[in-house]
Design a protein around this motif. Structure first.
Motif, PDB file in Angstrom:
ATOM      1  N   ASP A  75       0.832  -1.201   0.000  1.00  0.00           N
ATOM      2  CA  ASP A  75       0.000   0.000   0.000  1.00  0.00           C
ATOM      3  C   ASP A  75       0.866   1.250   0.000  1.00  0.00           C
ATOM      4  O   ASP A  75       2.011   1.235   0.475  1.00  0.00           O
ATOM      5  N   ALA A 116       0.344   8.242  -6.260  1.00  0.00           N
ATOM      6  CA  ALA A 116      -0.784   7.359  -6.546  1.00  0.00           C
ATOM      7  C   ALA A 116      -0.914   7.112  -8.039  1.00  0.00           C
ATOM      8  O   ALA A 116      -1.154   5.975  -8.483  1.00  0.00           O
ATOM      9  N   GLY A 153       1.636   4.535  -9.474  1.00  0.00           N
ATOM     10  CA  GLY A 153       1.329   3.136  -9.203  1.00  0.00           C
ATOM     11  C   GLY A 153       2.551   2.283  -8.964  1.00  0.00           C
ATOM     12  O   GLY A 153       3.671   2.781  -8.795  1.00  0.00           O
ATOM     13  N   PRO A 201      -1.912  -0.373 -10.219  1.00  0.00           N
ATOM     14  CA  PRO A 201      -2.153   0.534  -9.091  1.00  0.00           C
ATOM     15  C   PRO A 201      -1.755  -0.075  -7.750  1.00  0.00           C
ATOM     16  O   PRO A 201      -1.770  -1.300  -7.576  1.00  0.00           O
ATOM     17  N   TRP A 202      -1.396   0.791  -6.805  1.00  0.00           N
ATOM     18  CA  TRP A 202      -1.250   0.330  -5.422  1.00  0.00           C
ATOM     19  C   TRP A 202      -2.611  -0.115  -4.929  1.00  0.00           C
ATOM     20  O   TRP A 202      -3.644   0.270  -5.483  1.00  0.00           O
ATOM     21  N   HIS A 203      -2.614  -0.919  -3.867  1.00  0.00           N
ATOM     22  CA  HIS A 203      -3.906  -1.394  -3.358  1.00  0.00           C
ATOM     23  C   HIS A 203      -4.599  -0.296  -2.559  1.00  0.00           C
ATOM     24  O   HIS A 203      -5.604   0.260  -2.991  1.00  0.00           O
ATOM     25  N   ASP A 204      -4.079   0.039  -1.387  1.00  0.00           N
ATOM     26  CA  ASP A 204      -4.671   1.081  -0.549  1.00  0.00           C
ATOM     27  C   ASP A 204      -3.765   2.308  -0.531  1.00  0.00           C
ATOM     28  O   ASP A 204      -2.585   2.245  -0.901  1.00  0.00           O
ATOM     29  N   ALA A 205      -4.325   3.423  -0.053  1.00  0.00           N
ATOM     30  CA  ALA A 205      -3.539   4.626   0.234  1.00  0.00           C
ATOM     31  C   ALA A 205      -3.871   5.048   1.655  1.00  0.00           C
ATOM     32  O   ALA A 205      -5.055   5.125   2.020  1.00  0.00           O
ATOM     33  N   ILE A 209      -6.119   3.948  -7.151  1.00  0.00           N
ATOM     34  CA  ILE A 209      -5.790   2.780  -6.337  1.00  0.00           C
ATOM     35  C   ILE A 209      -6.871   1.725  -6.504  1.00  0.00           C
ATOM     36  O   ILE A 209      -7.963   2.014  -7.003  1.00  0.00           O
ATOM     37  N   LYS A 210      -6.553   0.508  -6.086  1.00  0.00           N
ATOM     38  CA  LYS A 210      -7.505  -0.598  -6.234  1.00  0.00           C
ATOM     39  C   LYS A 210      -8.427  -0.746  -5.033  1.00  0.00           C
ATOM     40  O   LYS A 210      -9.546  -1.233  -5.166  1.00  0.00           O
ATOM     41  N   THR A 255       2.191  -0.917   4.432  1.00  0.00           N
ATOM     42  CA  THR A 255       2.029   0.425   3.894  1.00  0.00           C
ATOM     43  C   THR A 255       3.381   1.121   3.923  1.00  0.00           C
ATOM     44  O   THR A 255       4.019   1.222   4.970  1.00  0.00           O
TER      45      THR A 255
END
Length: 337
Positions: free
Chosen positions: A19, A28, A31, A36-40, A99-100, A249
């Protein structure tokens, strides 16, 4: 680079949900190595730095304007606090298309010892997200809550209303267990004291890499759906030791370092502390705290000679200081970053 070597960041992503520990738009948009990253994720320090950045001046202006219009709808908070929350929401809404998974926003750390105020903050954040972005799916919003007894009881209540929470500033197994009982979506064990991340002269004498392993093993052994989302590593070696944790993260600068590294898969696997054989041979007895405040407080306070309690209070104090600075910044006071 040898033919047997792999990209370290891509390898880490294959074993752990990686993340973005930032609400920075460019990070963001960039990526990860495969999308894309999963969470932010964010916290009061991250929000302060974002609103201090001149490139986000329009976000600050919009947050001030929106807050002035809607403050009468949220009389339970000061206008300065509302400005920070609206700015946080605007920053989160801006990155969510890239993000995903979910965006994470943190409840005011000054409320860490008030169950009622944390509960109210959770409901208010959902209302603010819907107000700022009516089409948003609020299931993609997670509120981070300082892992005090009061905060985790708030998470328990919020979960009954479908509001997702993450228990942050986790330094002990007692906090991890109570967070799972409270229905937190995930927890963030801090590998290092928060102060070590802001003071280069301060050294944490007891990093908690093993806490991530123990908490994940406990959850797997006792059927908890709460996930471990590691944070606050101070070295690439620590990050790679946690390859295999459910989620991690990481700030943009660490992600850039990992993306530039190559190493053999065998070496990377050898570094990881997450081994199947360890899970099979290390059984932890079930514990419960959700209905026993006195037991929880006693055992939490005694863990590691009181280190966990000290680190928690220190982290709350640091985050509360950034919350204050963010509120002052949103009120027009010139605060140095």
């Amino acid at each position: 680079m040898g033919s047997s070597e792999v990209n370290v960041l891509r390898y880490l992503c294959s074993r752990t949900q990686v993340d973005l520990d930032s609400l920075d738009l460019e990070a963001a948009q960039n990526g990860g190595p495969d999308g894309p990253w999963h969470d932010a994720t964010s916290n009061p320090a991250e929000v302060f730095f974002q609103i201090h950045d001149p490139k986000n001046a329009s976000i600050v202006e919009e947050a001030i304007a929106v807050s002035q219009k809607i403050h009468d709808v949220f009389p339970e908070v000061t206008i300065s606090e509302l400005k920070v929350e609206v700015a946080t929401v605007l920053l989160a809404v801006r990155v969510i298309p890239f993000i995903k998974g979910a965006v994470h926003v943190m409840a005011n750390p000054s409320y860490a010892f008030s169950t009622a105020k944390v509960v109210a903050t959770g409901h208010r954040y959902h209302r603010l997200f819907r107000l700022v972005s009516p089409q948003i799916d609020v299931s993609r919003v997670v509120m981070k809550v300082a892992a005090t007894f009061e905060g985790l009881q708030a998470c328990r209540e919020l979960s009954t209303h479908g509001i997702k929470t993450l228990a942050t500033t986790v330094f002990t197994m007692e906090q991890a267990i109570l967070a799972a009982e409270a229905g937190c979506t995930s927890i963030s064990p801090f590998v290092h004291e928060l102060k070590a991340g802001f003071d280069s002269t301060y050294k944490d004498s007891n990093p908690l890499v093993d806490l991530c392993v123990k908490a994940q093993q406990y959850y797997q052994q006792h059927g908890h759906t709460t996930r471990v989302k590691a944070c606050s590593c101070m070295s690439i070696d620590e990050i790679l030791q946690l390859s295999g944790v459910a989620a991690h993260t990481l700030p943009p600068e660490d992600l850039e370092k990992l993306a530039a590294m190559h190493e053999s898969e065998a070496q990377l696997e050898a570094r990881s502390l997450f081994k199947d054989e360890a899970l099979a041979t290390s059984t932890q007895q079930p514990r419960t705290y959700i209905e026993d405040e006195a037991k929880y407080r006693l055992e939490f306070a005694a863990t590691d000679g009181g280190d966990g309690q000290f680190k928690l209070f220190q982290a709350i104090s640091i985050f509360a200081d950034f919350q204050t600075k963010a509120e002052l910044k949103m009120s027009g006071v010139d605060i140095a970053a």
